[in-house]
Design a protein around this motif. Structure first.
Motif, short mmCIF file in Angstrom:
data_model
loop_
_atom_site.label_atom_id
_atom_site.label_comp_id
_atom_site.label_asym_id
_atom_site.label_seq_id
_atom_site.Cartn_x
_atom_site.Cartn_y
_atom_site.Cartn_z
N TYR A 293 0.84 -1.20 0.00
CA TYR A 293 0.00 0.00 0.00
C TYR A 293 0.88 1.25 0.00
CZ TYR A 293 -3.59 3.35 1.23
OH TYR A 293 -4.45 4.42 1.23
N PRO A 294 0.68 2.16 -0.95
CA PRO A 294 1.53 3.36 -1.05
C PRO A 294 1.15 4.41 0.00
CG PRO A 294 -0.13 3.40 -2.76
CD PRO A 294 -0.30 2.09 -2.04
N ALA A 295 1.64 4.23 1.20
CA ALA A 295 1.20 5.04 2.33
C ALA A 295 2.08 6.25 2.62
CB ALA A 295 1.13 4.16 3.58
N TYR A 296 3.30 6.29 2.08
CA TYR A 296 4.25 7.31 2.51
C TYR A 296 4.59 8.29 1.39
CZ TYR A 296 4.72 3.87 6.16
OH TYR A 296 4.45 2.99 7.16
N THR A 297 4.55 9.56 1.73
CA THR A 297 4.96 10.59 0.80
C THR A 297 6.48 10.54 0.63
OG1 THR A 297 5.32 12.23 2.52
CG2 THR A 297 3.09 12.13 1.54
N MET A 298 6.97 11.20 -0.38
CA MET A 298 8.40 11.21 -0.61
C MET A 298 9.15 11.81 0.58
SD MET A 298 10.69 12.97 -3.57
CE MET A 298 10.59 11.64 -4.73
N GLY A 299 8.64 12.90 1.12
CA GLY A 299 9.30 13.53 2.26
C GLY A 299 9.33 12.62 3.48
N ARG A 300 8.22 11.98 3.76
CA ARG A 300 8.15 11.06 4.90
C ARG A 300 9.05 9.86 4.68
NH1 ARG A 300 8.58 9.86 9.69
NH2 ARG A 300 7.24 8.23 10.54
N ALA A 301 9.05 9.31 3.46
CA ALA A 301 9.90 8.17 3.14
C ALA A 301 11.37 8.54 3.31
CB ALA A 301 9.63 7.69 1.73
N ALA A 302 11.76 9.70 2.81
CA ALA A 302 13.15 10.14 2.94
C ALA A 302 13.52 10.31 4.41
CB ALA A 302 13.35 11.45 2.18
N ASP A 303 12.63 10.89 5.21
CA ASP A 303 12.88 11.03 6.65
C ASP A 303 13.06 9.67 7.31
OD1 ASP A 303 12.74 13.80 6.55
OD2 ASP A 303 10.67 13.89 7.30
N THR B 291 17.53 9.84 4.46
CA THR B 291 18.14 10.21 3.19
C THR B 291 17.42 11.42 2.61
OG1 THR B 291 18.93 9.31 1.10
CG2 THR B 291 16.75 8.60 1.81
N THR B 292 17.62 11.69 1.35
CA THR B 292 17.00 12.84 0.71
C THR B 292 16.00 12.39 -0.34
OG1 THR B 292 18.65 12.94 -1.04
CG2 THR B 292 19.14 14.18 0.98
N PRO B 293 15.06 13.26 -0.70
CA PRO B 293 14.16 12.94 -1.81
C PRO B 293 14.93 12.66 -3.11
CG PRO B 293 13.24 14.73 -0.54
CD PRO B 293 14.64 14.50 -0.02
N ALA B 294 16.06 13.34 -3.29
CA ALA B 294 16.87 13.10 -4.50
C ALA B 294 17.36 11.65 -4.57
CB ALA B 294 18.05 14.06 -4.54
N PHE B 295 17.70 11.07 -3.42
CA PHE B 295 18.12 9.67 -3.40
C PHE B 295 16.97 8.77 -3.85
CE2 PHE B 295 18.53 5.58 -1.18
CZ PHE B 295 19.78 5.17 -1.64
N LEU B 296 15.77 9.03 -3.35
CA LEU B 296 14.61 8.24 -3.76
C LEU B 296 14.33 8.40 -5.25
CD1 LEU B 296 12.27 8.82 -0.70
CD2 LEU B 296 13.50 6.72 -1.30
N ARG B 297 14.45 9.61 -5.75
CA ARG B 297 14.25 9.83 -7.19
C ARG B 297 15.29 9.04 -7.99
NH1 ARG B 297 12.70 14.95 -5.46
NH2 ARG B 297 14.79 15.81 -5.63
N ALA B 298 16.54 9.02 -7.50
CA ALA B 298 17.61 8.29 -8.19
C ALA B 298 17.30 6.79 -8.22
CB ALA B 298 18.96 8.54 -7.51
N LEU B 299 16.74 6.26 -7.14
CA LEU B 299 16.36 4.84 -7.14
C LEU B 299 15.31 4.57 -8.20
CD1 LEU B 299 16.18 4.02 -3.32
CD2 LEU B 299 18.11 3.72 -4.89
N GLY B 300 14.40 5.52 -8.39
CA GLY B 300 13.41 5.39 -9.45
C GLY B 300 14.04 5.49 -10.83
N ASP B 301 15.00 6.41 -10.98
CA ASP B 301 15.69 6.56 -12.26
C ASP B 301 16.43 5.29 -12.66
OD1 ASP B 301 14.79 9.18 -12.34
OD2 ASP B 301 16.72 10.06 -11.71
N HIS B 302 16.93 4.56 -11.65
CA HIS B 302 17.66 3.31 -11.90
C HIS B 302 16.75 2.09 -11.87
CE1 HIS B 302 21.50 5.26 -12.15
NE2 HIS B 302 21.25 5.89 -11.02
#
Length: 115
Positions: A17-27, A31-42
């Motif tokens: 279930y997609p329960a967490y926003t990017m900011g909450r997930a990064a917290d 890590t940073t939202p940029a790290f999460l975006r990079a995981l998506g890019d890869h």
């Protein structure tokens, strides 16, 4: 006592279930939202999108992201960390299927694998 909300039951036990926003997930990952975006890019994780287009992450995706972060923290380049986690996941799935096939063969049953 009447229910607090008329919203349908939220699947609190659902790891997908997609329960967490990017900011909450990064917290949560430290890590940073940029790290999460990079995981998506890869193509390690692909978050779902809210109606407003915001990324939403599941607990399962956060566990995968945490594993990638461990590797990156140990000095592994992010591209390699993503590939390692993908390969580990594929190996785990192959081992699970192999075990199901072994059990089915030993009992003479037809295996029922789910993809």
């Amino acid at each position: 006592m009447p229910p607090r909300s008329t919203r349908p039951d939220i699947p609190l036990d659902d790891d997908d279930y997609p329960a967490y926003t990017m900011g909450r997930a990064a917290d949560m990952l430290g890590t940073t939202p940029a790290f999460l975006r990079a995981l998506g890019d890869h193509r390690l994780i692909t978050p779902l999108r809210s109606d407003g287009g915001h990324r939403r992450y599941s607990r399962y995706q956060l566990r995968i992201a945490a594993r990638a972060r461990e590797l990156v923290d140990q000095g592994t380049p992010i591209e390699a960390a993503c590939r390692i986690v993908i390969l580990e996941d594929q190996l785990e799935e192959a081992q699970r299927i192999n075990e199901e096939l072994r059990e089915a063969h030993s009992t003479g049953q037809h295996p029922t694998t789910s993809a």
